[in-house]
Design an enzyme around this catalytic site. Sequence first.
Site, PDB file in Angstrom:
ATOM      1  N   GLU A  68       3.760 -15.476  -7.021  1.00  0.00           N
ATOM      2  CA  GLU A  68       3.966 -16.921  -7.178  1.00  0.00           C
ATOM      3  C   GLU A  68       3.989 -17.371  -8.635  1.00  0.00           C
ATOM      4  O   GLU A  68       4.693 -18.321  -8.968  1.00  0.00           O
ATOM      5  CB  GLU A  68       2.906 -17.701  -6.383  1.00  0.00           C
ATOM      6  CG  GLU A  68       3.096 -17.645  -4.868  1.00  0.00           C
ATOM      7  CD  GLU A  68       2.539 -16.374  -4.230  1.00  0.00           C
ATOM      8  OE1 GLU A  68       1.870 -15.595  -4.944  1.00  0.00           O
ATOM      9  OE2 GLU A  68       2.764 -16.157  -3.024  1.00  0.00           O
ATOM     10  N   PHE A  91       3.811 -21.297   1.436  1.00  0.00           N
ATOM     11  CA  PHE A  91       2.716 -22.151   1.924  1.00  0.00           C
ATOM     12  C   PHE A  91       2.166 -22.947   0.742  1.00  0.00           C
ATOM     13  O   PHE A  91       1.990 -22.402  -0.340  1.00  0.00           O
ATOM     14  CB  PHE A  91       1.580 -21.317   2.535  1.00  0.00           C
ATOM     15  CG  PHE A  91       1.886 -20.764   3.901  1.00  0.00           C
ATOM     16  CD1 PHE A  91       1.532 -21.461   5.053  1.00  0.00           C
ATOM     17  CD2 PHE A  91       2.527 -19.543   4.034  1.00  0.00           C
ATOM     18  CE1 PHE A  91       1.812 -20.949   6.309  1.00  0.00           C
ATOM     19  CE2 PHE A  91       2.812 -19.026   5.294  1.00  0.00           C
ATOM     20  CZ  PHE A  91       2.459 -19.724   6.441  1.00  0.00           C
ATOM     21  N   ASP A  93      -0.710 -23.793   0.248  1.00  0.00           N
ATOM     22  CA  ASP A  93      -1.983 -23.195  -0.168  1.00  0.00           C
ATOM     23  C   ASP A  93      -1.797 -22.238  -1.352  1.00  0.00           C
ATOM     24  O   ASP A  93      -2.742 -21.950  -2.072  1.00  0.00           O
ATOM     25  CB  ASP A  93      -2.582 -22.411   1.001  1.00  0.00           C
ATOM     26  CG  ASP A  93      -2.546 -23.221   2.288  1.00  0.00           C
ATOM     27  OD1 ASP A  93      -3.610 -23.648   2.737  1.00  0.00           O
ATOM     28  OD2 ASP A  93      -1.439 -23.438   2.832  1.00  0.00           O
ATOM     29  N   PHE A  94      -0.573 -21.724  -1.514  1.00  0.00           N
ATOM     30  CA  PHE A  94      -0.337 -20.736  -2.578  1.00  0.00           C
ATOM     31  C   PHE A  94      -0.198 -21.383  -3.955  1.00  0.00           C
ATOM     32  O   PHE A  94       0.022 -20.670  -4.935  1.00  0.00           O
ATOM     33  CB  PHE A  94       0.914 -19.893  -2.263  1.00  0.00           C
ATOM     34  CG  PHE A  94       0.861 -19.148  -0.949  1.00  0.00           C
ATOM     35  CD1 PHE A  94      -0.312 -19.038  -0.226  1.00  0.00           C
ATOM     36  CD2 PHE A  94       2.001 -18.549  -0.431  1.00  0.00           C
ATOM     37  CE1 PHE A  94      -0.359 -18.361   0.998  1.00  0.00           C
ATOM     38  CE2 PHE A  94       1.971 -17.869   0.781  1.00  0.00           C
ATOM     39  CZ  PHE A  94       0.786 -17.777   1.495  1.00  0.00           C
ATOM     40  N   HIS A 137      -3.842 -21.324   5.018  1.00  0.00           N
ATOM     41  CA  HIS A 137      -2.420 -21.535   5.319  1.00  0.00           C
ATOM     42  C   HIS A 137      -2.181 -22.895   5.981  1.00  0.00           C
ATOM     43  O   HIS A 137      -1.201 -23.068   6.705  1.00  0.00           O
ATOM     44  CB  HIS A 137      -1.884 -20.434   6.250  1.00  0.00           C
ATOM     45  CG  HIS A 137      -1.750 -19.098   5.593  1.00  0.00           C
ATOM     46  ND1 HIS A 137      -2.828 -18.285   5.352  1.00  0.00           N
ATOM     47  CD2 HIS A 137      -0.671 -18.427   5.116  1.00  0.00           C
ATOM     48  CE1 HIS A 137      -2.423 -17.169   4.760  1.00  0.00           C
ATOM     49  NE2 HIS A 137      -1.115 -17.222   4.611  1.00  0.00           N
TER      50      HIS A 137
END
Lengths: 333, 333
Positions: A68, A91, A93-94, A137
Amino acid sequence: MSEAENKPGRELPYVMAINEGIREVLREQKDAFIAGEDVAIAGSVYGYCTGLLEEFGEDRVVDTPISEKGIMGLGVGASATGCRPIIDLMFMDFVGECMDEIANQMAKMRFMFGGKATLPVTVLTMGGAGGSLAAQHSQSLEAWLAHLPGMKVVMPSDAYDAKGMIISATRDNNPVFVVLNKASLAMTMEVPEGSYEVPLGEACVRTQGKDLTIVAFGRMVHEAIASVEKLKEIGIEAEVIDARSVQPFDTETVVNSIKKTHRALVVHEAVKFGGIGGEISAQIQEEAFDYLDAPVMRVAAPFSPVPFSPALEQIYIPNADSIVAKVKETLAL
Amino acid sequence: MAKKKNVKTSVPSPKVLQELHRKMVRIRRFEESAGKMMEDGKIPGALHLYVGQEAVASGVMQHLSNKDWITSTHRGHGHLVAKGGEFKPMFAELFGRSTGYCRGKGGSMHISNMDLGMLGANGIVGGGPPIAMGAAFSNKFKKNKNVSVAFFGDGASNEGSVHEAANMAALYKLPCVFVCENNGYGEYTPQSRHQAIVDVADRASGYGMPGVICDGMDVMAVYEAAGEAIERARKGGGPTLLECKTYRYYDHVGVRGMGLNYRTDEEVEEWKNKDAIEAFEKRLVQLGVMTKKKIENVHNAINKDIEEAIAFANDSPYPLPEELLDNVYNEET
């Protein structure tokens, strides 16, 4: 738009509206490409990149490693040097994996360079709970992003807005996060063919009402609309505003509504503490204090990571019932 | 893809040698003067001086045009000077004045110039390489012959962002050169205490690119090694990891340093005895490229430029209060 006129009433699920939005952008803008994990051969884990590789080829539909920092850096570097990348962050969350590239590079580069860099980069990402995907997630982290000067953050709640906001985001000359919602992927509605924009930074009144204003974000708009029916049964007319954009936030539309309703409730899926609802509540009391007949209230997730078990997740996510309960409290019923 | 030691094979033309010399002296004089200006209270904030490492920026940048991109580091003034940065707007930026390259918004750690292909110094260790990789992606996407060069230190070589950028650059065979300026210290921690390897170039094979080591105190060695790597990148051969062994004379930050007991005066003296500029000037005289008098003239001319630039910066206005919120967003549509 002629195709759209030819086929009135064509319905499309949210996921395919995303696909059409990306497709329109890649057709229109020769400097645009999409890069992310599993977007090319696999067509994205959500399916919204289906067929893009076949239509636009490997140069413009780019599979990336699970990296990422690298992916977001690609978006920063490529946008600063003349491309208009769409970066797919699987996601939301990443963002933790690439927050430096987002917060310290992407959002600030133009300012740090004295206005001499332009970063027309769009990041698509998927937020929201509801699928037992548990704590890493399922998050709604839009407040993290909206806190960054230089960043725009939008949350299209339906298929029409998803397509139009993706197109608007890619035409904007700033970094824009388009926060999609995974629980909405199958929701279907009428979506025009061809290209159209949904402006960034403009909220939309979804239902008219006189007793209370509900400001909702993302998927919570649908819960708010569902609550309107229930509220009608007890004689309350709620006005639902789909915020659509978190940064910039359309304070004016909200304040104008409150001048009519004199009460406000903010609803989001993110946890309440430090959520964007706190900011909106503060803006309302700063801008419309004299019009308020009751404290601004909030409906949001409790201060907990998103739980796995469906039994817990179900009570974790705000819904029409929790909105109704809070409306009653606001109206002292 | 084993690493190799760069061996000098040919002597560049007198014109190139003189330009290399001028670049190095310009950097040295800029940095020494900036240090003095900080001591005199003219430069606020933090200053990370490049003195000692001049051969690296000069040898690499000699191969680049304004259309080639670089990303720089905490220690970024030298890279910008070598890329063609002018003293006046550079000093003005360090002084926080509106005539600076970044209109006083960036300062030492974010000094940049898009027109010169300089994508910024970076306050984040390891911040640059993903951006350089993205710029290289842009070049490949647009099918031009421009390259991008990511400068980073041995300290940054331990950042995940560097690994992700290097892997992606190799994967996509991007026109990107990774130049590691190994000055033996990550801030105040010696290399032996921050990584188990001696040669950062060892990591190249893990990324799938050639690794080359050169003497970073020998501008001709850097020039030759960088030339090969940059040519390879331009011709579509993909990235190279070029490690230049070098040394910083001043502390991580500032002039006097913080008095931290992390290296000995003897070690500093040992490296100063290998000073890149002094050694190169002797060589130039030996080669008959420049006389001592001509070298002195170069120094004098640069000193005069420095004096004028400092006066310019000193006389320049500070940014106006109303400029504070400029350039947070690009308002052009």
